[in-house]
Design an enzyme around this catalytic site. Structure first.
Site, PDB file in Angstrom:
ATOM      1  N   ASP A 135      42.019  46.283  38.848  1.00  0.00           N
ATOM      2  CA  ASP A 135      40.998  45.488  39.540  1.00  0.00           C
ATOM      3  C   ASP A 135      41.274  44.002  39.329  1.00  0.00           C
ATOM      4  O   ASP A 135      40.411  43.257  38.870  1.00  0.00           O
ATOM      5  CB  ASP A 135      39.606  45.866  39.024  1.00  0.00           C
ATOM      6  CG  ASP A 135      38.489  45.271  39.872  1.00  0.00           C
ATOM      7  OD1 ASP A 135      38.760  44.881  41.026  1.00  0.00           O
ATOM      8  OD2 ASP A 135      37.338  45.193  39.388  1.00  0.00           O
ATOM      9  N   LYS A 165      45.117  41.455  44.027  1.00  0.00           N
ATOM     10  CA  LYS A 165      45.529  42.569  44.883  1.00  0.00           C
ATOM     11  C   LYS A 165      47.034  42.561  45.167  1.00  0.00           C
ATOM     12  O   LYS A 165      47.621  43.612  45.398  1.00  0.00           O
ATOM     13  CB  LYS A 165      44.745  42.555  46.199  1.00  0.00           C
ATOM     14  CG  LYS A 165      43.226  42.466  46.033  1.00  0.00           C
ATOM     15  CD  LYS A 165      42.670  43.429  45.002  1.00  0.00           C
ATOM     16  CE  LYS A 165      41.210  43.123  44.701  1.00  0.00           C
ATOM     17  NZ  LYS A 165      40.815  43.293  43.327  1.00  0.00           N
ATOM     18  N   ASP A 191      40.425  49.736  42.359  1.00  0.00           N
ATOM     19  CA  ASP A 191      39.222  49.236  43.021  1.00  0.00           C
ATOM     20  C   ASP A 191      39.605  48.339  44.195  1.00  0.00           C
ATOM     21  O   ASP A 191      40.727  47.844  44.294  1.00  0.00           O
ATOM     22  CB  ASP A 191      38.373  48.452  42.012  1.00  0.00           C
ATOM     23  CG  ASP A 191      36.998  48.097  42.563  1.00  0.00           C
ATOM     24  OD1 ASP A 191      36.563  48.726  43.541  1.00  0.00           O
ATOM     25  OD2 ASP A 191      36.358  47.187  42.000  1.00  0.00           O
ATOM     26  N   ASN A 192      38.645  48.119  45.088  1.00  0.00           N
ATOM     27  CA  ASN A 192      38.790  47.175  46.211  1.00  0.00           C
ATOM     28  C   ASN A 192      39.993  47.485  47.102  1.00  0.00           C
ATOM     29  O   ASN A 192      40.645  46.584  47.617  1.00  0.00           O
ATOM     30  CB  ASN A 192      38.904  45.739  45.703  1.00  0.00           C
ATOM     31  CG  ASN A 192      37.677  45.281  44.945  1.00  0.00           C
ATOM     32  OD1 ASN A 192      37.802  44.732  43.854  1.00  0.00           O
ATOM     33  ND2 ASN A 192      36.500  45.508  45.487  1.00  0.00           N
ATOM     34  N   GLU A 215      30.511  45.940  45.722  1.00  0.00           N
ATOM     35  CA  GLU A 215      29.543  45.749  44.654  1.00  0.00           C
ATOM     36  C   GLU A 215      28.411  44.809  45.065  1.00  0.00           C
ATOM     37  O   GLU A 215      28.652  43.684  45.481  1.00  0.00           O
ATOM     38  CB  GLU A 215      30.223  45.233  43.386  1.00  0.00           C
ATOM     39  CG  GLU A 215      31.203  44.099  43.578  1.00  0.00           C
ATOM     40  CD  GLU A 215      32.615  44.524  43.871  1.00  0.00           C
ATOM     41  OE1 GLU A 215      33.542  43.746  43.552  1.00  0.00           O
ATOM     42  OE2 GLU A 215      32.820  45.617  44.435  1.00  0.00           O
TER      43      GLU A 215
END
Length: 244
Positions: A168, A171, A196-197, A227
């Protein structure tokens, strides 16, 4: 509805600060720490998690994994029951608390990497307030500069690789850091990679790798919300690594 608008505006302000600082840069992290210290019961991880979520829901957005995706993370940790966990991207320590609170092995250890000293200090204080400092070690610098330290830490626990990796952070580093973990033998057969993401903002190169290597990364895809902003959709991937 009004609270949602305030949260979205806070999200926009955060992203502006993130562009320049790598964190909010507007004092929200310090405010979160103060709120947790004043409102969460010391030594109670669930109380700390609740306090962070309460503060984030009040209109100040945070890039924690959050409640909805946090439950997916909880379930993945419970299913794998890891002893050794690596987190790439500490931020304020929310996910570290969430994971460490669910580590059941007596010698369990979570190593978390953060780039920003100021933010790492906040995370350490929140983790300490949750009573989890003995399980969590926050290291500075990117993965590529911490390989020797990580191997040394693993050796002290009689471990050689991570059972579970929570990704996380930047990226653009999802794929390079995954490949580095594989190259250095820091993951092994059955290791879980939780990313995540993957939907927002996404990591196209890692997503492409997952899709083109299904035998290496056996992957479950979970749809969720970003979130604390329910109307922006997101995705998390939970991949099991297989040595080929």
């Amino acid at each position: 509805m009004w609270k949602g608008v305030v949260t979205f505006l806070s999200f926009g302000k955060f992203m502006g600060g993130f562009f320049f600082h790598g964190w909010g840069g507007d004092g929200r992290e310090e405010q979160l720490l103060e709120y947790v210290l004043e409102n969460a019961e010391r030594g109670n991880p669930q109380s700390v998690i609740q306090a962070v979520d309460e503060f984030a829901r009040s209109g100040t957005w945070f890039m924690n994994v959050g409640e909805e995706k946090g439950r997916i993370l909880d379930s993945s940790i419970a299913k794998k029951n890891p002893q050794l966990v690596l987190e790439l991207g500490t931020y304020c320590g929310y996910s570290a608390v969430r994971m460490a609170a669910n580590l059941k092995h007596p010698d369990s250890k979570l190593i978390s990497l953060e780039l920003t000293p100021h933010i790492a200090d906040i995370a350490r204080r929140i983790i300490d307030h949750a009573g989890l400092s003995s399980k969590v070690e926050v290291l500075l610098a990117p993965l590529s500069r911490q390989i020797d330290t990580i191997k040394s830490t693993l050796a002290k626990t009689n471990g050689q690789c991570f059972d579970f990796v929570f990704v996380d952070h930047d990226k653009d580093l999802y794929l390079p850091d995954y490949l580095l973990l594989k190259e250095k033998g820091l993951i092994d057969e059955g290791s879980v990679i939780f990313a995540d993401n993957m939907g927002f903002p996404g990591s196209p190169k890692f997503w492409s790798y997952i899709q083109s290597h299904p035998q290496e990364l056996e992957t479950e895809v979970h749809k969720s919300a970003v979130e604390y902003i329910s109307w922006i959709r997101d995705t998390v991937t939970v991949s099991t690594f297989h040595k080929l």
